[in-house]
Write a protein that holds these residues in place. Structure first.
Motif, PDB file in Angstrom:
ATOM      1  N   VAL A 102      -0.808   6.451 -12.376  1.00  0.00           N
ATOM      2  CA  VAL A 102      -1.539   5.294 -11.848  1.00  0.00           C
ATOM      3  C   VAL A 102      -2.457   4.774 -12.942  1.00  0.00           C
ATOM      4  O   VAL A 102      -3.265   5.528 -13.493  1.00  0.00           O
ATOM      5  N   SER A 103      -2.364   3.498 -13.250  1.00  0.00           N
ATOM      6  CA  SER A 103      -3.196   2.902 -14.287  1.00  0.00           C
ATOM      7  C   SER A 103      -4.419   2.220 -13.674  1.00  0.00           C
ATOM      8  O   SER A 103      -4.465   1.954 -12.465  1.00  0.00           O
ATOM      9  N   ASP A 104      -5.402   1.921 -14.521  1.00  0.00           N
ATOM     10  CA  ASP A 104      -6.566   1.165 -14.051  1.00  0.00           C
ATOM     11  C   ASP A 104      -6.141  -0.222 -13.561  1.00  0.00           C
ATOM     12  O   ASP A 104      -6.743  -0.775 -12.631  1.00  0.00           O
ATOM     13  N   GLU A 105      -5.105  -0.783 -14.175  1.00  0.00           N
ATOM     14  CA  GLU A 105      -4.589  -2.087 -13.744  1.00  0.00           C
ATOM     15  C   GLU A 105      -4.025  -2.005 -12.328  1.00  0.00           C
ATOM     16  O   GLU A 105      -4.222  -2.914 -11.502  1.00  0.00           O
ATOM     17  N   ASP A 106      -3.333  -0.908 -12.007  1.00  0.00           N
ATOM     18  CA  ASP A 106      -2.823  -0.710 -10.644  1.00  0.00           C
ATOM     19  C   ASP A 106      -3.973  -0.664  -9.648  1.00  0.00           C
ATOM     20  O   ASP A 106      -3.916  -1.294  -8.580  1.00  0.00           O
ATOM     21  N   ARG A 107      -4.997   0.073  -9.984  1.00  0.00           N
ATOM     22  CA  ARG A 107      -6.134   0.228  -9.082  1.00  0.00           C
ATOM     23  C   ARG A 107      -6.901  -1.079  -8.927  1.00  0.00           C
ATOM     24  O   ARG A 107      -7.347  -1.420  -7.826  1.00  0.00           O
ATOM     25  N   LEU A 108      -7.060  -1.828 -10.022  1.00  0.00           N
ATOM     26  CA  LEU A 108      -7.770  -3.102  -9.957  1.00  0.00           C
ATOM     27  C   LEU A 108      -6.974  -4.118  -9.133  1.00  0.00           C
ATOM     28  O   LEU A 108      -7.545  -4.871  -8.332  1.00  0.00           O
ATOM     29  N   ARG A 109      -5.651  -4.128  -9.303  1.00  0.00           N
ATOM     30  CA  ARG A 109      -4.807  -5.054  -8.539  1.00  0.00           C
ATOM     31  C   ARG A 109      -4.938  -4.759  -7.044  1.00  0.00           C
ATOM     32  O   ARG A 109      -5.063  -5.687  -6.226  1.00  0.00           O
ATOM     33  N   PHE A 110      -4.927  -3.471  -6.687  1.00  0.00           N
ATOM     34  CA  PHE A 110      -5.081  -3.104  -5.278  1.00  0.00           C
ATOM     35  C   PHE A 110      -6.460  -3.506  -4.773  1.00  0.00           C
ATOM     36  O   PHE A 110      -6.583  -4.086  -3.685  1.00  0.00           O
ATOM     37  N   ARG A 111      -7.493  -3.224  -5.549  1.00  0.00           N
ATOM     38  CA  ARG A 111      -8.857  -3.546  -5.126  1.00  0.00           C
ATOM     39  C   ARG A 111      -9.031  -5.046  -4.931  1.00  0.00           C
ATOM     40  O   ARG A 111      -9.607  -5.499  -3.941  1.00  0.00           O
ATOM     41  N   ASN A 112      -8.541  -5.824  -5.875  1.00  0.00           N
ATOM     42  CA  ASN A 112      -8.641  -7.281  -5.737  1.00  0.00           C
ATOM     43  C   ASN A 112      -7.832  -7.784  -4.556  1.00  0.00           C
ATOM     44  O   ASN A 112      -8.191  -8.786  -3.914  1.00  0.00           O
ATOM     45  N   GLY A 113      -6.735  -7.086  -4.254  1.00  0.00           N
ATOM     46  CA  GLY A 113      -5.936  -7.474  -3.105  1.00  0.00           C
ATOM     47  C   GLY A 113      -6.685  -7.348  -1.794  1.00  0.00           C
ATOM     48  O   GLY A 113      -6.395  -8.072  -0.827  1.00  0.00           O
ATOM     49  N   LEU A 114      -7.668  -6.454  -1.737  1.00  0.00           N
ATOM     50  CA  LEU A 114      -8.466  -6.299  -0.517  1.00  0.00           C
ATOM     51  C   LEU A 114      -9.244  -7.567  -0.186  1.00  0.00           C
ATOM     52  O   LEU A 114      -9.514  -7.846   0.985  1.00  0.00           O
ATOM     53  N   TYR A 115      -9.624  -8.345  -1.210  1.00  0.00           N
ATOM     54  CA  TYR A 115     -10.354  -9.589  -0.983  1.00  0.00           C
ATOM     55  C   TYR A 115      -9.466 -10.657  -0.350  1.00  0.00           C
ATOM     56  O   TYR A 115      -9.962 -11.573   0.304  1.00  0.00           O
ATOM     57  N   GLU A 116      -8.158 -10.533  -0.555  1.00  0.00           N
ATOM     58  CA  GLU A 116      -7.242 -11.597  -0.139  1.00  0.00           C
ATOM     59  C   GLU A 116      -6.646 -11.376   1.246  1.00  0.00           C
ATOM     60  O   GLU A 116      -6.003 -12.271   1.791  1.00  0.00           O
ATOM     61  N   VAL A 117      -6.859 -10.203   1.819  1.00  0.00           N
ATOM     62  CA  VAL A 117      -6.246  -9.902   3.119  1.00  0.00           C
ATOM     63  C   VAL A 117      -6.908 -10.724   4.230  1.00  0.00           C
ATOM     64  O   VAL A 117      -8.134 -10.779   4.336  1.00  0.00           O
ATOM     65  N   THR A 118      -6.087 -11.350   5.045  1.00  0.00           N
ATOM     66  CA  THR A 118      -6.553 -12.111   6.201  1.00  0.00           C
ATOM     67  C   THR A 118      -5.976 -11.487   7.471  1.00  0.00           C
ATOM     68  O   THR A 118      -5.111 -10.591   7.409  1.00  0.00           O
ATOM     69  N   THR A 119      -6.414 -11.973   8.606  1.00  0.00           N
ATOM     70  CA  THR A 119      -5.858 -11.469   9.864  1.00  0.00           C
ATOM     71  C   THR A 119      -4.360 -11.778   9.949  1.00  0.00           C
ATOM     72  O   THR A 119      -3.590 -10.979  10.494  1.00  0.00           O
ATOM     73  N   ASP A 120      -3.948 -12.914   9.392  1.00  0.00           N
ATOM     74  CA  ASP A 120      -2.519 -13.249   9.386  1.00  0.00           C
ATOM     75  C   ASP A 120      -1.732 -12.253   8.535  1.00  0.00           C
ATOM     76  O   ASP A 120      -0.615 -11.861   8.891  1.00  0.00           O
ATOM     77  N   ARG A 121      -2.309 -11.842   7.398  1.00  0.00           N
ATOM     78  CA  ARG A 121      -1.596 -10.909   6.531  1.00  0.00           C
ATOM     79  C   ARG A 121      -1.538  -9.505   7.152  1.00  0.00           C
ATOM     80  O   ARG A 121      -0.595  -8.755   6.890  1.00  0.00           O
ATOM     81  N   ILE A 122      -2.530  -9.151   7.928  1.00  0.00           N
ATOM     82  CA  ILE A 122      -2.442  -7.891   8.678  1.00  0.00           C
ATOM     83  C   ILE A 122      -1.222  -7.941   9.585  1.00  0.00           C
ATOM     84  O   ILE A 122      -0.430  -6.982   9.651  1.00  0.00           O
ATOM     85  N   ARG A 123      -1.045  -9.063  10.266  1.00  0.00           N
ATOM     86  CA  ARG A 123       0.088  -9.209  11.191  1.00  0.00           C
ATOM     87  C   ARG A 123       1.419  -9.321  10.436  1.00  0.00           C
ATOM     88  O   ARG A 123       2.433  -8.752  10.851  1.00  0.00           O
ATOM     89  N   ASP A 124       1.428 -10.064   9.320  1.00  0.00           N
ATOM     90  CA  ASP A 124       2.680 -10.366   8.627  1.00  0.00           C
ATOM     91  C   ASP A 124       3.095  -9.297   7.623  1.00  0.00           C
ATOM     92  O   ASP A 124       4.277  -9.231   7.244  1.00  0.00           O
TER      93      ASP A 124
END
Length: 464
Positions: A401-423
């Motif tokens: 696991v690279s720091d880039e993998d972890r940063l991509r996942f962390r930044n992805g948390l900002y983008e999650v919406t209720t629609d993305r939880i469902r979809d």
């Protein structure tokens, strides 16, 4: 309205960076050494991870006891009491951890026994000498001490079942998924309690055979070709450790691990472990995508919402359990549900089955999701001790696991919406329903009663 008046951390207050562990790599007599220069206030940490991947399933069950015996026996001509005094005088302690998982790149399983120690700068040479002695000159001829270690290990693990029953249930529920999850349960779960219970009885009648088995494993495992080393601490401590650590590596025999063991023994997907208690611990595990998948951030936030809302209300408030949790093991690709000190069993399984309906219901609001987002990011950013940073740095290396993998996942948390939880998260859960593992730790009568009410009965086992 009253709750809305409480001060709250906002996403705008959270920096968009991932907490990293600085890592430099060098070679010591052919052995890879991971150096982690982190502030440690004058204490250095050494981790020596030995490859166990070629041990067959029966032999691998000895790994926790191998660690206990290696750090708990006398060595280099000193008996246990003298060795314990030597360790206490010059170190902050030595010990062992077990580490297993699989690479997120190619799925290769790793299995490691990690012997570790810590000391001040003035004692670094002696700490490394102690580690060398316990690895190369352990006194397994002290059969009385070997018997004590076996019984202590059995008692300690047996005593941990009730306080940590939810984890035992989760380990057992996921054990049929892959070799890494099987090893985790074999080393840390109810299977290890059962193994030690049998070994404790055997040691009373034939402790010499037990001692010889430990000695044979020490000769097989503690070799240079199996070693991955790690050090963590202030930069000057890392520099001071290089010469003594190279000397320790040179003192180990050359041997290397053989062909890794592949595949699993037959593991039932649903297991009921009978315990002496009046409460139940109900676990369920689903195989879902890991940190590399686009769905991973949505699964993480759903797990956080389930813990703080759905499972809390259904299991604790309405059901009377002491707790209900969902956990996403993002590197392993496992989503787990657990209940703690639960008066119910079948009803809790019904609650787990209702997760998909909860997601579809529209009850996950933007406000609920934002609070979950802050909590999930906080868990990722928690402060780690120097020892924890060293162990995590080694684990991330083995996981690839690279720091880039972890940063991509962390930044992805900002983008999650209720629609993305469902979809995204909901389809991942529904797809995993065909690969579900389940386990309960409960009184035997409760398991038998549940087996008369559910479609997939639990295979019954015990702790002894």
């Amino acid at each position: 309205e009253a709750l809305a008046t409480l001060p709250r951390l906002r996403l705008s207050d959270v920096p968009r960076r991932v907490r990293t562990i600085p890592t430099e790599t060098r070679k010591a007599r052919g052995v890879t050494v991971l150096e982690h220069p982190v502030f440690s206030n004058g204490v250095a940490y050494v981790h020596l991870a030995f490859d166990l991947s070629d041990l067959d399933h029966e032999t691998a069950a000895w790994a926790p006891l191998l660690g206990d015996a290696t750090t708990g026996l006398g060595a280099a001509g000193l008996d246990y009491a003298a060795m314990a005094t030597r360790i206490a005088r010059s170190t902050g302690g030595i010990g062992c951890d077990l580490m297993t998982g699989k690479s997120i790149r190619d799925g290769r399983t790793f299995q490691r026994l990690v012997v570790h120690g810590r000391a001040l700068k003035s004692n670094l040479g002696e700490m490394v000498a102690i580690l060398r002695d316990v690895l190369t000159a352990s006194d397994t001829r002290d059969t009385r001490r070997v018997r004590d270690i076996v019984h202590e290990a059995r008692n300690d693990r047996f005593a941990s079942v009730i306080p940590q029953g939810n984890l035992f249930a989760l380990f057992r529920a996921a054990a049929s998924f892959d070799l890494a999850r099987f090893r985790q349960e074999q080393w840390l779960g109810s299977s290890q309690v059962r193994f030690l219970s049998g070994l404790a009885k055997e040691s009373d009648s034939d402790v010499t055979r037990v001692a010889e088995s430990i000695a044979a494993l020490q000769r097989r495992v503690f070799s240079r070709g199996r070693l991955l080393a790690g050090v963590a601490g202030d930069p000057d401590l890392i520099q001071a450790l290089r010469v003594p650590l190279d000397s320790l590596v040179g003192a180990l025999p050359d041997g290397a691990a053989g062909t890794p063991v592949e595949g699993l023994p037959e593991v039932p997907p649903s297991v009921g472990v009978a315990i002496s208690a009046r409460v139940n611990y109900v676990g369920k595990a689903l195989r879902v995508p890991n940190i590399l998948a686009k769905e991973a951030p949505a699964i993480e936030l759903l797990a956080t919402v389930l813990t703080s809302d759905y499972l809390y209300k259904k299991l604790r408030v309405q059901g009377g359990a002491y707790g209900g949790h969902a956990v996403y093991r993002l590197y392993d690709g496992v989503l787990g549900f657990m209940s703690y000190r639960d008066p119910h069993l079948v009803e809790t399984l019904d609650v787990y089955r209702g997760v998909a309906d909860f997601v579809r219901s529209g009850e996950i609001t933007t406000d609920l999701l934002d609070r979950a987002r802050i909590g999930a990011i906080g868990n990722l950013d928690r402060i780690l001790s120097p020892k924890e940073q060293g162990l995590l740095g080694m684990r991330l290396n083995l996981l690839e696991v690279s720091d880039e993998d972890r940063l991509r996942f962390r930044n992805g948390l900002y983008e999650v919406t209720t629609d993305r939880i469902r979809d995204e998260a909901l389809p991942a859960i529904e797809s995993a329903l065909s690969r579900v593992g389940a386990s309960v730790l409960a009184p035997k009568t409760a398991i038998e009663d549940a087996n008369g009410k559910i479609e997939a009965p639990f295979a019954m086992t015990g702790l002894e």
